[in-house]
Design an enzyme around this catalytic site. Structure first.
Site, PDB file in Angstrom:
ATOM      1  CG  HIS A  99      -0.026  -0.165   2.701  1.00 53.21           C
ATOM      2  ND1 HIS A  99       0.721  -1.617   3.200  1.00 53.21           N
ATOM      3  CD2 HIS A  99      -0.220   0.641   3.903  1.00 53.21           C
ATOM      4  CE1 HIS A  99       0.973  -0.904   4.305  1.00 53.21           C
ATOM      5  NE2 HIS A  99       0.288  -0.144   4.617  1.00 53.21           N
ATOM      6  CG  HIS A 101       0.515   5.414   4.247  1.00 51.53           C
ATOM      7  ND1 HIS A 101      -0.255   5.340   5.325  1.00 51.53           N
ATOM      8  CD2 HIS A 101       1.762   4.040   4.284  1.00 51.53           C
ATOM      9  CE1 HIS A 101      -0.298   4.151   5.932  1.00 51.53           C
ATOM     10  NE2 HIS A 101       0.694   3.455   5.653  1.00 51.53           N
TER      11      HIS A 101
END
Length: 137
Positions: A99, A101
C-alpha cells in the site's frame, strides 16, 4: 488472501470511505489518518510488498499516487505531500499488503511524520555499498 484486511478493504468486502477505484486499485481514506485527507492506495490483488508486485503494476501505483496527490492538493489546499511506501516490519510496514500512504501536509502546525537526522556517507561506505549493489544483480 482470505484473512488480509487490506484485500477485504480493496475489494469492497468491508465498507470504506472510497475516493477512487479502477480495475487494479482502490483508494480509501485512512481510518487512522496522520493528517486531514490521508489516504491509502491499495491493489485489489494481494502482494505483501513491492518485491512481490509485478513491475507494471508498481508503475501504475505510483502514477496513480501522483494523480490522487494532485487532486487532493486541489481539494484540500494542502501545502505539500508525503508519499510513503514501507516494505518490511523494520521499515515500518504493519499490514503486509502493499500500500501507499498519501499524506497531505499543512503549514498550520502539522508535525513531520517521517523524519531522520542526516548522517555522513564516508568514502569507504560509498564504495562498499556500490560494490555490494552491483554484485547483487
Amino acid at each position: 488472501m482470505s484473512d488480509c484486511i487490506f484485500c477485504k478493504l480493496a475489494n469492497g468486502e468491508i465498507p470504506t470511505a472510497k475516493l477512487y477505484e479502477d480495475d487494479d486499485f482502490t483508494v480509501i481514506l485512512d481510518a487512522g489518518p496522520a493528517t486531514r485527507g490521508h489516504c491509502l492506495i491499495l491493489p485489489k490483488a494481494h502482494y505483501a510488498n513491492i518485491y512481490e508486485m509485478p513491475e507494471d503494476l508498481v508503475g501504475k501505483a505510483f502514477v496513480l499516487a501522483r494523480k490522487i496527490a494532485t487532486q487532493m492538493t486541489r481539494a484540500m489546499g494542502c501545502d505539500g505531500f508525503n508519499i510513503v511506501q514501507n516494505n518490511g516490519e523494520t521499515a515500518g510496514q504493519s499490514v503486509f499488503h502493499f500500500h501507499i500512504h498519501l499524506i497531505p501536509r499543512y503549514k498550520d502546525g502539522e508535525k513531520i511524520v517521517a523524519n531522520w537526522t542526516p548522517g555522513t556517507l564516508t568514502d569507504e561506505a560509498r564504495e562498499d555499498i556500490i560494490a555490494r549493489f552491483k554484485a547483487a544483480k
